[in-house]
Design a protein around this motif. Sequence first.
Motif, short mmCIF file in Angstrom:
data_model
loop_
_atom_site.label_atom_id
_atom_site.label_comp_id
_atom_site.label_asym_id
_atom_site.label_seq_id
_atom_site.Cartn_x
_atom_site.Cartn_y
_atom_site.Cartn_z
N SER A 154 6.74 3.80 -6.93
CA SER A 154 6.71 2.85 -5.81
C SER A 154 6.34 1.45 -6.28
CB SER A 154 5.71 3.31 -4.75
OG SER A 154 4.38 3.07 -5.19
N VAL A 155 6.52 0.48 -5.40
CA VAL A 155 6.12 -0.90 -5.70
C VAL A 155 4.68 -1.17 -5.25
CG1 VAL A 155 8.49 -1.74 -5.57
CG2 VAL A 155 7.04 -1.79 -3.52
N ALA A 156 3.97 -0.14 -4.86
CA ALA A 156 2.61 -0.31 -4.36
C ALA A 156 1.71 -0.93 -5.41
CB ALA A 156 2.04 1.03 -3.92
N ASP A 157 0.80 -1.82 -4.94
CA ASP A 157 -0.22 -2.36 -5.85
C ASP A 157 -1.57 -1.67 -5.65
OD1 ASP A 157 -0.94 -3.46 -3.41
OD2 ASP A 157 -0.60 -5.55 -4.01
N HIS A 158 -1.63 -0.70 -4.72
CA HIS A 158 -2.83 0.12 -4.57
C HIS A 158 -2.47 1.36 -3.76
CE1 HIS A 158 -2.86 -1.84 -0.64
NE2 HIS A 158 -3.79 -1.00 -0.24
N VAL A 159 -3.38 2.34 -3.76
CA VAL A 159 -3.17 3.59 -3.05
C VAL A 159 -4.35 3.81 -2.11
CG1 VAL A 159 -2.92 6.09 -3.25
CG2 VAL A 159 -1.93 4.59 -5.00
N PHE A 160 -4.03 4.05 -0.83
CA PHE A 160 -5.05 4.50 0.11
C PHE A 160 -4.78 5.96 0.41
CE2 PHE A 160 -6.00 5.68 4.52
CZ PHE A 160 -7.37 5.57 4.49
N PHE A 161 -5.82 6.80 0.24
CA PHE A 161 -5.63 8.22 0.53
C PHE A 161 -6.84 8.79 1.26
CE2 PHE A 161 -8.20 8.42 -3.23
CZ PHE A 161 -8.86 9.63 -3.19
N PHE A 162 -6.56 9.73 2.13
CA PHE A 162 -7.59 10.50 2.84
C PHE A 162 -7.31 11.96 2.56
CE2 PHE A 162 -8.25 12.87 6.98
CZ PHE A 162 -9.58 13.13 6.76
N LEU A 163 -8.15 12.55 1.70
CA LEU A 163 -8.02 13.97 1.35
C LEU A 163 -9.43 14.55 1.24
CD1 LEU A 163 -5.27 13.63 -1.41
CD2 LEU A 163 -4.96 14.66 0.85
N PRO A 164 -9.97 15.09 2.32
CA PRO A 164 -11.36 15.55 2.30
C PRO A 164 -11.52 16.86 1.55
CG PRO A 164 -10.36 16.03 4.42
CD PRO A 164 -9.34 15.24 3.64
N GLY A 165 -12.76 17.13 1.14
CA GLY A 165 -13.10 18.41 0.52
C GLY A 165 -12.36 18.65 -0.78
N GLY A 166 -11.94 19.90 -0.98
CA GLY A 166 -11.27 20.30 -2.20
C GLY A 166 -9.95 19.59 -2.44
N ALA B 20 0.82 -1.21 0.00
CA ALA B 20 0.00 0.00 0.00
C ALA B 20 0.86 1.26 0.00
CB ALA B 20 -0.91 0.01 1.23
N PHE B 21 0.47 2.22 -0.82
CA PHE B 21 0.99 3.58 -0.71
C PHE B 21 -0.10 4.39 -0.01
CE2 PHE B 21 2.05 7.87 -1.67
CZ PHE B 21 3.42 7.90 -1.91
N ILE B 22 0.22 5.00 1.13
CA ILE B 22 -0.80 5.66 1.93
C ILE B 22 -0.47 7.14 2.09
CG2 ILE B 22 -1.45 3.52 3.08
CD1 ILE B 22 0.12 4.39 5.52
N MET B 23 -1.53 7.97 2.10
CA MET B 23 -1.32 9.42 2.06
C MET B 23 -2.48 10.14 2.74
SD MET B 23 -0.60 11.72 -1.35
CE MET B 23 -2.16 11.29 -2.13
N ALA B 24 -2.15 11.17 3.53
CA ALA B 24 -3.16 11.96 4.22
C ALA B 24 -2.55 13.31 4.60
CB ALA B 24 -3.66 11.23 5.47
#
Length: 384
Positions: free
Chosen positions: A211-223, A163-167
């Motif tokens: 990256s070697v990620a096979d998916h991306v999890f992100f939390f970016l609310p609103g705009g 996972a590539f994760i971002m917030a």
Amino acid sequence: MIKGDDDMNLKTLAMAGALGIAACAAQAEVKVGMITTLSGGGAGLGIDVRDGFMLAIEQSGRSDIEVIIEDDQRKPDIAVQLADKMIQSDKVDVMTGIIWSNLAMAVVPGAVAQGKFYLSPNAGPSALAGKGCNKNYFNVAWQNDNLHEAAGAYATDETFLNAFIMAPNYPAGQDALTGFKRYFDGNIAGEVYTQLGQTDYAAEIAQIRDSVADHVFFFLPGGMGISFLKQYADSGVDKPLIGPAFSFDQGILQAVGDAALGVKNTSQWNKDIDNPANAAFVASFQEKYGRLPSLYASQGFDTANLLISAVETADVNDPDAFRAALEAANFDSTRGDFAFGNNHHPIQNIYVREVIKEGDVYTNKIVGTALTNHADAYAPECKM
């Protein structure tokens, strides 16, 4: 009656209906202070919370609930100033409305320390769920980690490995990545904290690509979510996206368009949850406001109905009785069965949704359940 500008961008003093006056005469008037975001980035979230809340007040027909609404402009210092005014000058009994966790952390501890009840329709920072819990603080939405925990569980069930994760770098963003990692059994190929309010994600997308990620999890609310989703779609990076409902909400989807189709996201609410209260809410909200409700609107609606259920059975001037009435949560939630845990946070199902298109409208449908009767991880630390 309602005083103030139609859009309530500055301040609204609202009295709900003219019905039930005699029945409510024995009860003390309850004054509610709503501090929420009505301008600038993220205004759509606060507007939806406000509109859902006021719809429930209107439908109740109660004349003994007064609501003062102020715009925090998503600035902690302004939120604190407004809270001080509401507590000291307006003499509110109950506070609500805050969207952002950094604002909640600036306002809630001081408000409950002064004996005010706080009913959160959105922000659920971990600091207020565990050791920092308070008998007068109730969260009607979720603890911040919850929807992200469900995303981690879903990614695990789908056998994703990297996972590539971002917030954003603020309390809710930190809780988001903590929650995802708590339930994801694979490896973290990349972990990035962005700036709150950031709109350019070229650097982060380049990191995802490499990256070697096979998916991306992100939390970016609103705009923030709108900007990222559009840029990601244009980038040609084809790693699947997973996120919480905040990045795939009703207002966001119309701005993103086809770039969001098919993406899976997690939520404790959707318009197709099958119960009478939810069906009535969706229909009445759409009739009154001319748009489909978001999860923020549902949370505002549930928060108001929790308050109304307490007002119906207890006097706000008797804090113990009023608190017990809130704890009972004797109202028809848009989510179906509703119950608080020992730390006054919900125990609830969290669903997997898929972005679809109904006619010309982008929306979500439930495609599974990620977590059932889920409580937050911090409840054992709460010693109320």
